[in-house]
Design an enzyme around this catalytic site. Structure first.
Site, PDB file in Angstrom:
ATOM      1  N   ARG A 111     -39.840 -31.065   1.663  1.00  0.00           N
ATOM      2  CA  ARG A 111     -40.095 -30.925   2.646  1.00  0.00           C
ATOM      3  C   ARG A 111     -40.167 -29.634   3.364  1.00  0.00           C
ATOM      4  O   ARG A 111     -39.781 -29.484   4.824  1.00  0.00           O
ATOM      5  CB  ARG A 111     -40.875 -31.380   3.358  1.00  0.00           C
ATOM      6  CG  ARG A 111     -42.000 -32.522   2.302  1.00  0.00           C
ATOM      7  CD  ARG A 111     -42.887 -33.918   3.031  1.00  0.00           C
ATOM      8  NE  ARG A 111     -43.143 -35.096   2.552  1.00  0.00           N
ATOM      9  CZ  ARG A 111     -42.301 -36.317   2.252  1.00  0.00           C
ATOM     10  NH1 ARG A 111     -41.373 -36.166   3.240  1.00  0.00           N
ATOM     11  NH2 ARG A 111     -42.933 -36.918   1.037  1.00  0.00           N
ATOM     12  N   LYS A 133     -43.855 -15.545   6.785  1.00  0.00           N
ATOM     13  CA  LYS A 133     -45.016 -15.353   5.318  1.00  0.00           C
ATOM     14  C   LYS A 133     -44.164 -15.268   3.420  1.00  0.00           C
ATOM     15  O   LYS A 133     -43.599 -14.954   3.907  1.00  0.00           O
ATOM     16  CB  LYS A 133     -46.382 -14.339   5.041  1.00  0.00           C
ATOM     17  CG  LYS A 133     -46.926 -14.335   6.590  1.00  0.00           C
ATOM     18  CD  LYS A 133     -48.019 -13.229   5.803  1.00  0.00           C
ATOM     19  CE  LYS A 133     -49.283 -13.707   6.935  1.00  0.00           C
ATOM     20  NZ  LYS A 133     -50.394 -12.292   6.422  1.00  0.00           N
ATOM     21  N   GLU A 175     -44.753   1.632   3.732  1.00  0.00           N
ATOM     22  CA  GLU A 175     -44.743   0.086   5.054  1.00  0.00           C
ATOM     23  C   GLU A 175     -44.448   1.081   6.519  1.00  0.00           C
ATOM     24  O   GLU A 175     -44.927   0.598   7.216  1.00  0.00           O
ATOM     25  CB  GLU A 175     -44.079  -1.259   4.553  1.00  0.00           C
ATOM     26  CG  GLU A 175     -44.444  -2.244   3.453  1.00  0.00           C
ATOM     27  CD  GLU A 175     -46.055  -3.058   3.331  1.00  0.00           C
ATOM     28  OE1 GLU A 175     -46.685  -3.132   4.494  1.00  0.00           O
ATOM     29  OE2 GLU A 175     -46.305  -3.212   2.608  1.00  0.00           O
ATOM     30  N   LYS A 217     -42.177  -4.971  13.411  1.00  0.00           N
ATOM     31  CA  LYS A 217     -42.856  -6.039  12.702  1.00  0.00           C
ATOM     32  C   LYS A 217     -43.268  -7.671  13.291  1.00  0.00           C
ATOM     33  O   LYS A 217     -44.289  -8.067  13.705  1.00  0.00           O
ATOM     34  CB  LYS A 217     -42.876  -6.188  11.618  1.00  0.00           C
ATOM     35  CG  LYS A 217     -43.626  -7.296  10.657  1.00  0.00           C
ATOM     36  CD  LYS A 217     -43.578  -7.442   9.315  1.00  0.00           C
ATOM     37  CE  LYS A 217     -44.697  -8.850   8.621  1.00  0.00           C
ATOM     38  NZ  LYS A 217     -44.170  -9.160   7.575  1.00  0.00           N
ATOM     39  N   GLU A 227     -51.377 -15.882  12.558  1.00  0.00           N
ATOM     40  CA  GLU A 227     -52.482 -14.574  12.031  1.00  0.00           C
ATOM     41  C   GLU A 227     -54.383 -15.279  12.535  1.00  0.00           C
ATOM     42  O   GLU A 227     -54.367 -15.003  11.097  1.00  0.00           O
ATOM     43  CB  GLU A 227     -52.841 -14.532  10.246  1.00  0.00           C
ATOM     44  CG  GLU A 227     -52.599 -13.093   9.800  1.00  0.00           C
ATOM     45  CD  GLU A 227     -52.302 -13.448   8.588  1.00  0.00           C
ATOM     46  OE1 GLU A 227     -51.725 -13.850   8.088  1.00  0.00           O
ATOM     47  OE2 GLU A 227     -52.658 -11.814   8.274  1.00  0.00           O
ATOM     48  N   ARG A 231     -52.177 -10.538  14.241  1.00  0.00           N
ATOM     49  CA  ARG A 231     -51.544 -10.207  13.171  1.00  0.00           C
ATOM     50  C   ARG A 231     -51.632  -9.486  12.115  1.00  0.00           C
ATOM     51  O   ARG A 231     -51.072  -9.123  10.916  1.00  0.00           O
ATOM     52  CB  ARG A 231     -50.591 -11.645  12.535  1.00  0.00           C
ATOM     53  CG  ARG A 231     -49.879 -11.553  11.684  1.00  0.00           C
ATOM     54  CD  ARG A 231     -48.768 -12.268  11.306  1.00  0.00           C
ATOM     55  NE  ARG A 231     -47.709 -12.194   9.952  1.00  0.00           N
ATOM     56  CZ  ARG A 231     -46.907 -12.885   9.313  1.00  0.00           C
ATOM     57  NH1 ARG A 231     -47.279 -13.820  10.583  1.00  0.00           N
ATOM     58  NH2 ARG A 231     -46.123 -12.882   9.100  1.00  0.00           N
ATOM     59  N   ASN A 235     -52.714  -5.916   7.742  1.00  0.00           N
ATOM     60  CA  ASN A 235     -52.614  -5.461   6.270  1.00  0.00           C
ATOM     61  C   ASN A 235     -53.527  -4.605   6.376  1.00  0.00           C
ATOM     62  O   ASN A 235     -54.291  -4.065   5.016  1.00  0.00           O
ATOM     63  CB  ASN A 235     -53.330  -6.840   6.460  1.00  0.00           C
ATOM     64  CG  ASN A 235     -52.277  -8.451   6.581  1.00  0.00           C
ATOM     65  OD1 ASN A 235     -51.807  -8.633   5.244  1.00  0.00           O
ATOM     66  ND2 ASN A 235     -53.696  -9.498   7.051  1.00  0.00           N
ATOM     67  N   HIS A 238     -53.623  -3.050   3.040  1.00  0.00           N
ATOM     68  CA  HIS A 238     -52.948  -4.499   2.017  1.00  0.00           C
ATOM     69  C   HIS A 238     -54.347  -5.183   1.359  1.00  0.00           C
ATOM     70  O   HIS A 238     -54.574  -5.830   0.122  1.00  0.00           O
ATOM     71  CB  HIS A 238     -52.374  -5.366   2.760  1.00  0.00           C
ATOM     72  CG  HIS A 238     -51.127  -4.939   2.579  1.00  0.00           C
ATOM     73  ND1 HIS A 238     -50.921  -3.559   4.080  1.00  0.00           N
ATOM     74  CD2 HIS A 238     -49.663  -5.516   2.462  1.00  0.00           C
ATOM     75  CE1 HIS A 238     -49.889  -3.815   3.482  1.00  0.00           C
ATOM     76  NE2 HIS A 238     -49.022  -4.455   2.984  1.00  0.00           N
ATOM     77  N   HIS A 242     -54.155  -5.117  -2.502  1.00  0.00           N
ATOM     78  CA  HIS A 242     -53.909  -5.915  -3.345  1.00  0.00           C
ATOM     79  C   HIS A 242     -54.465  -5.902  -4.154  1.00  0.00           C
ATOM     80  O   HIS A 242     -53.826  -6.521  -5.588  1.00  0.00           O
ATOM     81  CB  HIS A 242     -53.569  -7.060  -1.946  1.00  0.00           C
ATOM     82  CG  HIS A 242     -52.111  -7.421  -1.501  1.00  0.00           C
ATOM     83  ND1 HIS A 242     -52.497  -8.664  -0.244  1.00  0.00           N
ATOM     84  CD2 HIS A 242     -51.225  -7.224  -1.659  1.00  0.00           C
ATOM     85  CE1 HIS A 242     -51.728  -8.598  -0.427  1.00  0.00           C
ATOM     86  NE2 HIS A 242     -50.210  -7.407  -0.906  1.00  0.00           N
ATOM     87  N   HIS A 252     -45.983  -2.279  -4.680  1.00  0.00           N
ATOM     88  CA  HIS A 252     -46.335  -2.392  -3.630  1.00  0.00           C
ATOM     89  C   HIS A 252     -47.074  -1.519  -2.794  1.00  0.00           C
ATOM     90  O   HIS A 252     -47.735  -1.719  -1.790  1.00  0.00           O
ATOM     91  CB  HIS A 252     -45.822  -3.863  -3.094  1.00  0.00           C
ATOM     92  CG  HIS A 252     -46.683  -4.598  -1.680  1.00  0.00           C
ATOM     93  ND1 HIS A 252     -48.077  -5.017  -1.683  1.00  0.00           N
ATOM     94  CD2 HIS A 252     -45.608  -4.425  -0.507  1.00  0.00           C
ATOM     95  CE1 HIS A 252     -47.954  -5.520  -0.636  1.00  0.00           C
ATOM     96  NE2 HIS A 252     -47.407  -4.714   0.448  1.00  0.00           N
TER      97      HIS A 252
END
Lengths: 347, 347
Positions: A111, A133, A175, A217, A227, A231, A235, A238, A242, A252
């Site tokens: 955990r 993330k 990016e 960022k 998010e 935030r 994206n 993206h 993606h 990417h």
């Protein structure tokens, strides 16, 4: 973790993350006790940096295609073999794939263990390693499994970038251009005024660019860690990116570049994003070696788009530009995106 | 989620969780929109409650041996097939295995969906479904993978317990006796004054007992959600219990019972826990049908013990009793536990 005067601390909701800019990889042993640290890296990096073998080491196969649960399963069983406990540090040394997987494994093992990153690519230093993330793909679905949990530290060794192949440099600049397009018109002008070669050959210029992007960022993440709003602007490019990335095995940044062009094109219809700014974006992407179009199967792309994490019933939040340096989030009906995809991808 | 006057709200660090005591399973459709809900349950429960088929349903195989990553992988791919988004609710209907897995899958899918639980066993109602700990085993290592994240609601349907076999009732009382032993001397006396049969046949008595236990556990979690201190006391009997549970395929409560006896025995040596209280504990455990000894392989047990999540270098935090109703956390050297294990398990 050893205290030092040389780090910048960024406060997120539950912890302060230390950023060590301009620190060599070899400083890692000062940050965590090597006897109590497991380094996760990939097979390419071990060849490049054999000194990593001085750590308790978990080596995963390089490449986005390995960003899957089976790799996490392997990491977990190796952590058990190392008898890792909650006192153990995990340090991910690598590009975005390694940091995403290492952060995820460290977040779910017992955990959650403390972990840090040494991003080794431009893309990871300006984007992937920042913001907490983490996660993995499931088949073609990008980052569909993961959690948000911050590392304790990020060590930025700009020297590591020198061994990167051209493609990795270009990849990272996607990016950087994204950051400039959504929130930093001044940086966009800097990118227009320079070339990729300038940044590759001028360490001070590069260091400044990386720090500016890492902090840009971080600022987005600080304002909206989970998010709910702003935030999401990160994206930009993206949503579509993606969808095409895994489908066509694109790097990417290349996929994001194509996604940014599509989003900019949608912006012209929906926000009054000027044609002149669209042309500037295309010019900068091309100038840094990024692709601006793609032959794709619109139906397959839509199938993946519909699983976008930002979908709410029959709408997907898409990031659009008002102008260079200013972005906006708009929910767009899936049907409209479908028509746009069919139009854009004519194969 | 529909608002109702009938729930009790428990505030944890990041969210308020609604507890619906004495609500029938059939009320579930009032809590979440069935069109936007995926229910996760096991094959036994679907046979017992065929009305669950009215929901979008993911059925996992029943049994602790399936609390492994492969089951999570299957859930994730079914969530993708249902086109589940961040707006989708996940509801785990079942015993502790189902709620642990469902909560974990819901926490990592798309970095977290909202989820609720309908615990269907005594053990899940008084313990497993409460507190936001979720996760899975890796091989024999219990709960070594997981996160802490609270559900939105828990629906307690005491009627569901009526169909449970004897073993499941006994199993749940292990955690009830644990709660009494570590923090509620008055409840311990109630348990001494009644029998399992009393609780099985008196719905009001049972409802009161379950609510008392659910709130007692919640109180521990509220004070220490991320288990830095007091919450660890809930692990009384679990350090050794977890080690023997998977090794000998024992029901969780049976393993915890054996673990409590061992911890109580250690307590007599280390805290002055009185022999008379030890005898009371043994009597209550036996009275509720729980085992108080086990033939085991001390070496194998130690191998698993060393991977306990509460180990810090060469010590493991063990929960001991000062007296019935009062517990204490003590770090004990692995070597001392090793000697104790050898002594206790003489096979």
């Amino acid at each position: 973790m050893v205290e030092t005067e040389e780090s910048i601390e960024i406060a997120f909701s539950e912890k302060r993350v230390k950023y060590f800019f301009n620190h060599p990889l070899s400083a890692l042993h000062q940050l965590t006790d090597p006897l109590n640290t497991v380094v996760i890296t990939d097979d390419n990096l071990v060849s490049l940096h054999p000194e990593l073998r001085n750590h308790q080491l978990i080596v995963i196969p390089a490449g986005e295609q390995h960003k899957q649960q089976v790799t996490v399963d392997d990491i977990i069983s190796q952590l058990i073999n190392f008898e890792a406990t909650r006192q153990t540090w995990v340090v991910g040394v690598g590009g975005g794939v390694v940091t995403d997987i290492a952060g995820y494994a460290a977040s779910v093992y017992m955990r959650g263990l403390r972990y840090g990153f040494v991003p080794t690519t431009v893309l990871a230093q300006v984007d992937a390693a920042i913001g907490g993330k983490n996660g993995i793909d499931a088949g073609l679905y990008k980052n569909i499994i993961g959690v948000i949990r911050q590392p304790e530290f990020i060590l930025f060794d700009h020297e590591l970038l020198q061994t990167l192949p051209d493609e990795q440099w270009i990849n990272g600049f996607a990016e950087i251009i994204k950051h400039a397009a959504i929130a930093d018109a001044e940086m966009f002008e800097m990118l227009e005024a320079h070339t990729l070669q300038d940044y590759r050959t001028n360490p001070a210029l590069l260091a400044e660019l990386i720090q500016r992007n890492a902090l840009l960022k971080s600022d987005f993440v600080q304002r909206d860690e989970f998010e709910k709003g702003d935030r999401k602007k990160l994206n930009f490019g993206h949503t579509l990116g993606h969808a095409v990335e895994n489908l066509y095995s694109l790097p990417h940044g290349f996929a994001v570049s194509i996604g940014m062009v599509a989003a900019a094109s949608l912006s012209m219809r929906r926000t009054g994003f000027p044609q002149s700014d669209y042309d500037r974006l295309i010019a900068v992407l091309k100038g840094y070696g990024l692709p601006v179009d793609l032959e794709a199967d619109g139906t397959e792309v839509m199938k993946l788009l519909k699983m976008d994490k930002k979908r709410v019933s029959d709408q997907i939040s898409v990031i659009l530009l008002n102008r260079i340096g200013e972005s906006v989030i708009q929910p767009i009906p899936v049907t409209e995106l479908e028509a746009f995809c069919t139009e854009t991808f004519n194969s």
